[in-house]
Design a protein around this motif. Structure first.
Motif, short mmCIF file in Angstrom:
data_model
loop_
_atom_site.label_atom_id
_atom_site.label_comp_id
_atom_site.label_asym_id
_atom_site.label_seq_id
_atom_site.Cartn_x
_atom_site.Cartn_y
_atom_site.Cartn_z
N VAL A 65 0.98 -1.24 0.05
CA VAL A 65 0.18 0.11 -0.16
C VAL A 65 0.97 1.35 0.07
O VAL A 65 0.61 2.13 -0.63
CB VAL A 65 -0.83 0.07 1.23
CG1 VAL A 65 -1.71 1.43 1.26
CG2 VAL A 65 -1.99 -1.18 1.16
N ALA A 66 1.93 1.35 0.96
CA ALA A 66 2.78 2.51 1.25
C ALA A 66 3.49 2.67 -0.28
O ALA A 66 3.58 3.99 -0.79
CB ALA A 66 3.78 2.26 2.18
N ALA A 67 4.07 1.67 -1.02
CA ALA A 67 4.65 1.74 -2.28
C ALA A 67 3.92 2.31 -3.17
O ALA A 67 4.21 3.04 -4.02
CB ALA A 67 5.39 0.51 -2.58
N ALA A 68 2.49 1.88 -3.37
CA ALA A 68 1.71 2.34 -4.48
C ALA A 68 1.33 3.84 -4.14
O ALA A 68 1.54 4.59 -5.00
CB ALA A 68 0.47 1.67 -4.42
N ARG A 69 1.28 4.19 -3.07
CA ARG A 69 0.97 5.48 -2.55
C ARG A 69 1.88 6.52 -2.83
O ARG A 69 1.91 7.40 -3.55
CB ARG A 69 0.26 5.87 -1.26
CG ARG A 69 -1.02 5.12 -0.65
CD ARG A 69 -2.10 5.56 -1.63
NE ARG A 69 -3.33 4.99 -1.16
CZ ARG A 69 -4.43 5.46 -0.43
NH1 ARG A 69 -4.32 6.66 -0.02
NH2 ARG A 69 -5.60 4.88 -0.49
N LEU A 70 3.13 6.03 -2.26
CA LEU A 70 4.37 6.98 -2.72
C LEU A 70 4.64 6.88 -4.04
O LEU A 70 5.09 8.09 -4.65
CB LEU A 70 5.62 6.47 -1.79
CG LEU A 70 5.53 6.95 -0.48
CD1 LEU A 70 4.58 6.77 0.54
CD2 LEU A 70 6.99 6.44 0.17
N ALA A 71 4.56 6.05 -5.07
CA ALA A 71 4.78 6.14 -6.33
C ALA A 71 3.88 6.90 -7.02
O ALA A 71 4.10 7.55 -8.19
CB ALA A 71 4.73 4.76 -6.84
N ALA A 72 2.78 7.13 -6.56
CA ALA A 72 1.69 8.12 -7.12
C ALA A 72 1.83 9.74 -6.42
O ALA A 72 1.05 10.25 -6.87
CB ALA A 72 0.44 7.62 -6.71
N GLY A 73 2.80 10.06 -5.66
CA GLY A 73 3.10 11.33 -5.09
C GLY A 73 2.72 11.43 -3.82
O GLY A 73 2.85 12.33 -3.42
N GLY A 74 2.30 10.22 -3.32
CA GLY A 74 1.89 10.45 -1.72
C GLY A 74 3.05 10.45 -0.64
O GLY A 74 4.29 10.31 -1.21
N ARG A 75 2.79 10.54 0.43
CA ARG A 75 3.67 10.28 1.52
C ARG A 75 3.54 9.53 2.58
O ARG A 75 2.30 8.98 2.79
CB ARG A 75 3.68 12.00 2.19
CG ARG A 75 4.15 12.94 1.48
CD ARG A 75 3.84 14.34 2.10
NE ARG A 75 2.52 14.47 2.36
CZ ARG A 75 1.88 15.58 2.93
NH1 ARG A 75 2.64 16.38 3.62
NH2 ARG A 75 0.40 15.82 2.91
N LEU A 76 4.60 9.13 3.20
CA LEU A 76 4.48 8.07 4.54
C LEU A 76 4.57 8.84 5.67
O LEU A 76 5.64 9.54 5.90
CB LEU A 76 5.58 6.95 4.39
CG LEU A 76 5.57 5.85 5.57
CD1 LEU A 76 4.27 5.34 5.70
CD2 LEU A 76 6.70 5.09 5.33
N VAL A 77 3.59 8.85 6.58
CA VAL A 77 3.36 9.74 7.82
C VAL A 77 3.45 9.09 8.93
O VAL A 77 2.43 8.17 9.15
CB VAL A 77 2.20 10.82 7.57
CG1 VAL A 77 2.39 11.59 8.86
CG2 VAL A 77 2.51 11.53 6.37
N TYR A 78 4.44 9.00 10.05
CA TYR A 78 4.58 8.37 11.16
C TYR A 78 3.97 9.29 12.10
O TYR A 78 4.09 10.49 12.14
CB TYR A 78 5.75 7.88 11.35
CG TYR A 78 6.50 6.93 10.67
CD1 TYR A 78 6.02 5.52 10.64
CD2 TYR A 78 7.63 7.19 10.02
CE1 TYR A 78 6.50 4.55 9.90
CE2 TYR A 78 8.19 6.19 9.19
CZ TYR A 78 8.14 5.06 9.10
OH TYR A 78 8.50 3.86 8.34
N MET A 79 3.18 8.83 13.05
CA MET A 79 2.55 9.34 14.04
C MET A 79 2.58 8.60 15.50
O MET A 79 2.17 7.39 15.58
CB MET A 79 1.01 9.83 13.91
CG MET A 79 0.56 10.65 12.60
SD MET A 79 -0.90 11.09 12.70
CE MET A 79 -1.05 12.33 14.03
N GLY A 80 2.96 9.29 16.52
CA GLY A 80 3.18 8.62 17.62
C GLY A 80 3.73 9.39 18.98
O GLY A 80 3.79 10.73 18.58
N ALA A 81 3.59 8.92 20.15
CA ALA A 81 3.92 9.64 21.48
C ALA A 81 5.13 9.08 22.02
O ALA A 81 5.18 7.87 22.09
CB ALA A 81 2.63 10.11 22.21
#
Length: 314
Positions: A65-81
């Motif tokens: 999923v991440a590879a497909a989104r990034l290949a289309a111009g998206g970003r991988l965003v991590y969120m945590g505390a």
């Protein structure tokens, strides 16, 4: 304020979480000789890789999923505390020198903001509104992937971020060490790594933190491999920003091409230290400009750009 399905937490509830269980068999660790103390602790740690391995299929789904989104111009965003947030920030920051990712292509958001990377920020992990504010500040889009990280799987900041991202159309991933957690239920893909109780009760910077680091290692690295950021197991997209990395670039080009070091150095000089470009020049006999054009035509894929010139995997 955004509402999540994380109910108010009582002390009794906390004690039921997998990551908060007390181990009576470790009640005397402060009385043990140092060698025995460390032996027991490292034995506990040795269980973590197998637990992460058991989640391989879920991690692979997240990678695709991440590879497909990034290949289309998206970003991988991590969120945590806390620890989880710092792990996300660390992984995001290391993608730039390792894979030459574009600025902002992999993002680490932590409850409390940048100050929380080195110091605790009171109440930040409980602030659901802050999670939404952080995502709005980076202008989240439906092309992005948001990965919430929380050992307990119930940190309000991470859960609220994932829920907001999912409603915005972004793909969502939940990384936790608790089964059937609110984080997992709110994410498209739940990666739940069962590491069991901690060596020190509730100290999730230990096994849970190690598990989370291994998961994001696999997530970002496999995603970058899918995006053509490596050639075999060589970091051909690294950014040579210091002397050690320049030497590493030379070694990578030599391993990929089998060329003599003097030819490697000359190729890198002619290619402005671009590893992929230098490899193409040496293997395909092109100019640097022709190599860049070939790489651009194949989305940066080394194998695609080399075509018939590609040797066996290095």
């Amino acid at each position: 304020m955004l509402r999540t399905d994380v109910p108010p937490l009582t002390a009794e509830d906390l004690g039921r979480l997998a990551t908060e269980q007390h181990r009576p068999d470790r009640a005397d660790i402060d009385l043990l000789p140092t060698a025995e103390l460390v032996r027991l602790m490292t034995r506990d740690d040795a269980q973590v890789p197998e637990a992460v391995h058991a989640a391989s299929e879920d991690i692979a789904r997240a990678v695709d999923v991440a590879a497909a989104r990034l290949a289309a111009g998206g970003r991988l965003v991590y969120m945590g505390a806390g620890t989880a947030g710092r792990i996300g920030v660390l992984d995001a920051s290391e993608c730039v020198p390792t894979f030459n990712t574009a600025p902002g292509q992999v993002v680490g958001l932590i409850a409390g903001g940048p100050e929380a990377i080195t110091l605790p920020v009171e109440g930040a992990e409980d602030d659901e509104g802050m999670a939404v504010e952080h995502l709005r500040a980076i202008r989240l889009t439906a092309q992005d992937v948001v990965c919430g990280i929380a050992a307990s799987g119930r940190t309000p900041y991470a859960v609220a971020g994932v829920r907001h991202a999912r409603r915005a159309g972004a793909a969502t991933i939940g990384v936790s060490c608790s089964p059937d957690s609110p984080l997992g239920r709110n994410a498209d893909i739940a990666i739940e790594v069962a590491v069991g109780p901690e060596f020190i009760t509730g100290s999730t910077r230990l096994k849970a933190g190690t598990a989370q680091k291994l998961v994001v290692n696999a997530l970002s690295t496999a995603t970058m491999i899918r995006l053509g950021k490596t050639y075999g197991n060589l970091m051909v997209d690294l950014r040579a920003s210091n002397d050690k990395l320049r030497k590493r670039s030379q070694r990578i080009v030599a391993l990929a091409t089998g060329a003599e070091m003097r030819d490697v150095v000359a190729a890198l000089d002619a290619c402005d230290d671009e590893v992929k470009t230098a490899i193409h020049v040496l293997l395909a006999g092109t100019t640097a400009e022709q190599a860049r054009s070939a790489l651009n035509d194949h989305g940066g894929s080394m194998r695609g750009a080399l075509g018939a010139h590609a040797p066996a995997a290095p």
